[in-house]
Design a protein around this motif. Sequence first.
Motif, PDB file in Angstrom:
ATOM      1  N   ILE A   1      40.759  -5.322  41.005  1.00 21.67           N
ATOM      2  CA  ILE A   1      40.939  -5.876  42.349  1.00 21.67           C
ATOM      3  C   ILE A   1      40.355  -7.288  42.416  1.00 21.67           C
ATOM      4  O   ILE A   1      40.929  -8.180  43.040  1.00 21.67           O
ATOM      5  CB  ILE A   1      40.319  -4.956  43.423  1.00 21.67           C
ATOM      6  CG1 ILE A   1      41.024  -3.606  43.429  1.00 21.67           C
ATOM      7  CG2 ILE A   1      40.372  -5.592  44.796  1.00 21.67           C
ATOM      8  CD1 ILE A   1      42.507  -3.662  43.728  1.00 21.67           C
ATOM      9  N   HIS A   2      39.224  -7.520  41.744  1.00 21.68           N
ATOM     10  CA  HIS A   2      38.632  -8.862  41.700  1.00 21.68           C
ATOM     11  C   HIS A   2      39.617  -9.843  41.069  1.00 21.68           C
ATOM     12  O   HIS A   2      39.804 -10.968  41.569  1.00 21.68           O
ATOM     13  CB  HIS A   2      37.315  -8.825  40.920  1.00 21.68           C
ATOM     14  CG  HIS A   2      36.616 -10.131  40.857  1.00 21.68           C
ATOM     15  ND1 HIS A   2      35.743 -10.440  39.845  1.00 21.68           N
ATOM     16  CD2 HIS A   2      36.638 -11.222  41.661  1.00 21.68           C
ATOM     17  CE1 HIS A   2      35.268 -11.662  40.031  1.00 21.68           C
ATOM     18  NE2 HIS A   2      35.811 -12.155  41.123  1.00 21.68           N
ATOM     19  N   PHE A   3      40.237  -9.438  39.978  1.00 19.45           N
ATOM     20  CA  PHE A   3      41.217 -10.298  39.306  1.00 19.45           C
ATOM     21  C   PHE A   3      42.395 -10.592  40.232  1.00 19.45           C
ATOM     22  O   PHE A   3      42.817 -11.748  40.379  1.00 19.45           O
ATOM     23  CB  PHE A   3      41.690  -9.616  38.011  1.00 19.45           C
ATOM     24  CG  PHE A   3      42.706 -10.411  37.252  1.00 19.45           C
ATOM     25  CD1 PHE A   3      42.321 -11.473  36.455  1.00 19.45           C
ATOM     26  CD2 PHE A   3      44.048 -10.100  37.332  1.00 19.45           C
ATOM     27  CE1 PHE A   3      43.257 -12.218  35.755  1.00 19.45           C
ATOM     28  CE2 PHE A   3      45.002 -10.833  36.639  1.00 19.45           C
ATOM     29  CZ  PHE A   3      44.600 -11.889  35.848  1.00 19.45           C
ATOM     30  N   VAL A   4      42.929  -9.555  40.877  1.00 25.12           N
ATOM     31  CA  VAL A   4      44.092  -9.719  41.750  1.00 25.12           C
ATOM     32  C   VAL A   4      43.758 -10.616  42.937  1.00 25.12           C
ATOM     33  O   VAL A   4      44.519 -11.541  43.268  1.00 25.12           O
ATOM     34  CB  VAL A   4      44.618  -8.341  42.226  1.00 25.12           C
ATOM     35  CG1 VAL A   4      45.641  -8.484  43.336  1.00 25.12           C
ATOM     36  CG2 VAL A   4      45.203  -7.565  41.056  1.00 25.12           C
ATOM     37  N   VAL A   5      42.623 -10.381  43.577  1.00 25.93           N
ATOM     38  CA  VAL A   5      42.221 -11.189  44.734  1.00 25.93           C
ATOM     39  C   VAL A   5      42.000 -12.645  44.303  1.00 25.93           C
ATOM     40  O   VAL A   5      42.399 -13.575  45.012  1.00 25.93           O
ATOM     41  CB  VAL A   5      40.959 -10.610  45.407  1.00 25.93           C
ATOM     42  CG1 VAL A   5      40.373 -11.569  46.425  1.00 25.93           C
ATOM     43  CG2 VAL A   5      41.277  -9.272  46.062  1.00 25.93           C
TER      44      VAL A   5
END
Length: 126
Positions: free
Chosen positions: A102-106
């Motif tokens: 999720i950190h990567f996507v955000v």
Amino acid sequence: MDVLSLQTATDGAPITAVAGTFALFALFLSLTAHIAARNVLGDVEVKKAFAVGPVPAAIAVVFTTFQLNSFLALALAIGFDFGLVKFLYGQSNRLSAYVVFIHFVVSVILGVVLFGLAVILSTAPV
């Protein structure tokens, strides 16, 4: 003013530009790490995200400065991100991997939006 002139406009030494790039990128990654952790884990402390953000930023700056393999830098940054999330938030491997995903996507989504906004604003008439 175009994007190229924004990147090359430095009044001081090149080290100032590198330090500023690192600081802004670390702040950006800390913000996105907090958004990811908060969305996955619920209410979390902001100070933990400030420990996560600088490490991938430092990896990116070092690999870019020395023109090293960007895929290796990405893998290393994600690996350290996973280790820090697991250590700081004390979660299982699966939940830590989900937070990192999720950190990567955000980070990608917010980065694309902010860069697009910068490009649009740079083409605006003066």
